[in-house]
Scaffold this motif. Structure first.
Motif, mmCIF file in Angstrom:
data_model
loop_
_atom_site.group_PDB
_atom_site.id
_atom_site.type_symbol
_atom_site.label_atom_id
_atom_site.label_comp_id
_atom_site.label_asym_id
_atom_site.label_seq_id
_atom_site.Cartn_x
_atom_site.Cartn_y
_atom_site.Cartn_z
ATOM 1 N N LEU A 141 0.821 -1.211 0.000
ATOM 2 C CA LEU A 141 0.000 0.000 0.000
ATOM 3 C C LEU A 141 0.858 1.265 0.000
ATOM 4 O O LEU A 141 0.470 2.289 -0.544
ATOM 5 C CB LEU A 141 -0.959 0.002 1.202
ATOM 6 N N VAL A 142 2.047 1.173 0.611
ATOM 7 C CA VAL A 142 2.943 2.341 0.663
ATOM 8 C C VAL A 142 3.733 2.464 -0.649
ATOM 9 O O VAL A 142 3.846 3.552 -1.227
ATOM 10 C CB VAL A 142 3.913 2.234 1.868
ATOM 11 N N ILE A 143 4.272 1.339 -1.118
ATOM 12 C CA ILE A 143 5.164 1.362 -2.287
ATOM 13 C C ILE A 143 4.407 1.670 -3.581
ATOM 14 O O ILE A 143 4.887 2.424 -4.427
ATOM 15 C CB ILE A 143 5.902 -0.004 -2.418
ATOM 16 N N THR A 144 3.202 1.105 -3.737
ATOM 17 C CA THR A 144 2.490 1.200 -5.020
ATOM 18 C C THR A 144 2.298 2.632 -5.527
ATOM 19 O O THR A 144 2.692 2.924 -6.660
ATOM 20 C CB THR A 144 1.149 0.446 -4.952
ATOM 21 N N PRO A 145 1.714 3.554 -4.737
ATOM 22 C CA PRO A 145 1.508 4.895 -5.292
ATOM 23 C C PRO A 145 2.808 5.628 -5.599
ATOM 24 O O PRO A 145 2.882 6.373 -6.576
ATOM 25 C CB PRO A 145 0.707 5.634 -4.206
ATOM 26 N N VAL A 146 3.843 5.406 -4.792
ATOM 27 C CA VAL A 146 5.138 6.057 -5.011
ATOM 28 C C VAL A 146 5.735 5.571 -6.333
ATOM 29 O O VAL A 146 6.161 6.352 -7.192
ATOM 30 C CB VAL A 146 6.113 5.753 -3.839
ATOM 31 N N LEU A 147 5.722 4.238 -6.501
ATOM 32 C CA LEU A 147 6.260 3.620 -7.717
ATOM 33 C C LEU A 147 5.453 4.045 -8.936
ATOM 34 O O LEU A 147 5.998 4.421 -9.981
ATOM 35 C CB LEU A 147 6.195 2.099 -7.543
ATOM 36 N N HIS A 148 4.131 4.014 -8.804
ATOM 37 C CA HIS A 148 3.223 4.352 -9.900
ATOM 38 C C HIS A 148 3.497 5.771 -10.404
ATOM 39 O O HIS A 148 3.657 6.010 -11.598
ATOM 40 C CB HIS A 148 1.779 4.223 -9.404
ATOM 41 N N ARG A 149 3.571 6.703 -9.461
ATOM 42 C CA ARG A 149 3.778 8.104 -9.809
ATOM 43 C C ARG A 149 5.152 8.317 -10.445
ATOM 44 O O ARG A 149 5.274 8.997 -11.466
ATOM 45 C CB ARG A 149 3.634 8.959 -8.548
ATOM 46 N N SER A 150 6.195 7.711 -9.859
ATOM 47 C CA SER A 150 7.554 7.887 -10.389
ATOM 48 C C SER A 150 7.647 7.361 -11.814
ATOM 49 O O SER A 150 8.188 8.030 -12.701
ATOM 50 C CB SER A 150 8.586 7.147 -9.530
ATOM 51 N N VAL A 151 7.124 6.156 -12.037
ATOM 52 C CA VAL A 151 7.220 5.543 -13.364
ATOM 53 C C VAL A 151 6.420 6.357 -14.384
ATOM 54 O O VAL A 151 6.851 6.544 -15.522
ATOM 55 C CB VAL A 151 6.747 4.067 -13.326
ATOM 56 N N ASN A 152 5.267 6.900 -13.963
ATOM 57 C CA ASN A 152 4.449 7.676 -14.893
ATOM 58 C C ASN A 152 5.095 9.018 -15.234
ATOM 59 O O ASN A 152 4.984 9.486 -16.371
ATOM 60 C CB ASN A 152 3.042 7.876 -14.341
ATOM 61 N N ILE A 153 5.777 9.634 -14.267
ATOM 62 C CA ILE A 153 6.489 10.888 -14.551
ATOM 63 C C ILE A 153 7.623 10.595 -15.540
ATOM 64 O O ILE A 153 7.808 11.315 -16.527
ATOM 65 C CB ILE A 153 7.019 11.526 -13.239
ATOM 66 N N LEU A 154 8.324 9.495 -15.305
ATOM 67 C CA LEU A 154 9.388 9.074 -16.228
ATOM 68 C C LEU A 154 8.798 8.830 -17.623
ATOM 69 O O LEU A 154 9.334 9.303 -18.626
ATOM 70 C CB LEU A 154 10.055 7.800 -15.691
#
Ligand code: CTP
Ligand code: K
Ligand code: MG
Length: 165
Positions: A141-154
């Motif tokens: 629950l903690v990792i998913t939104p952080v990862l999702h946002r970072s990958v989408n910005i990239l």
């Protein structure tokens, strides 16, 4: 979760072509899913997730890593579930009148988790409940939104995604 995280970015990279809903509208006059959900994205995304899962299975088996054991079934359910969750979210988004690509916070980030969890709970509950303990759930629950946002910005920077979310 890696087999569930891979399909979305790969769908963004390879997607395009025929939309899954064949451009058809729902009873409300809006698209069933929209142009953001295509067969090519779905197939490439799921295949990539399964492929990564097979590499995980091979690594864990070869190097005897102390990690939860994936199976061909578990990686398939995780990869397919991630993009089915994404499609389910798009269906609801269209019913709410949100356009393709419009941000829908929380749902955009957790759709893949809901889909992957649902599919594994239904078709491989023994694996799910052995692996997804409370600390694992909290980590996801903690990792998913952080990862999702970072990958989408990239993805937005390298012009693979139209929106940075
Ligand atoms: N994509 C695809 N097929 C899928 C999922 C994604 O082709 N099954 C591709 C599409 O090109 C899509 C991009 O990946 O535009 C980004 O995916 P996503 O953000 O999930 O879709 P959106 O375009 O934002 O559409 P929606 O509003 O329906 O979520
Ligand atoms: K998505
Ligand atoms: Mg989007």
């Amino acid at each position: 979760m890696v087999p569930a995280y891979i399909p979305n970015p790969v769908a963004a990279l390879c997607g395009g072509g025929t939309p899954i809903d064949f451009c058809r509208n729902y009873t409300d006059g809006r698209r069933i899913l929209g142009n953001g959900k295509t067969y090519r994205g779905l197939i490439c995304g799921v295949l990539a997730g399964v492929l990564i899962g097979l590499v995980q299975i091979w690594l864990v088996g070869t190097y005897h890593w102390d990690l939860p054991r994936q199976t061909i079934l578990s990686v398939t359910l995780l990869a397919l579930g991630a993009l089915l969750g994404d499609m389910g979210k798009s269906f609801i988004k269209r019913r709410l009148g949100k356009e393709r690509g419009e941000a829908w916070p929380v749902a955009d980030q957790y759709d893949l988790v809901v889909g992957a969890f649902l599919l594994t709970i239904i078709f491989d509950p023994a694996w799910f409940f052995a692996v997804v303990t409370l600390p694992v759930l909290i980590a996801i629950l903690v990792i998913t939104p952080v990862l999702h946002r970072s990958v989408n910005i990239l993805g937005y920077w390298i012009k693979v995604k139209k929106e940075p979310w």
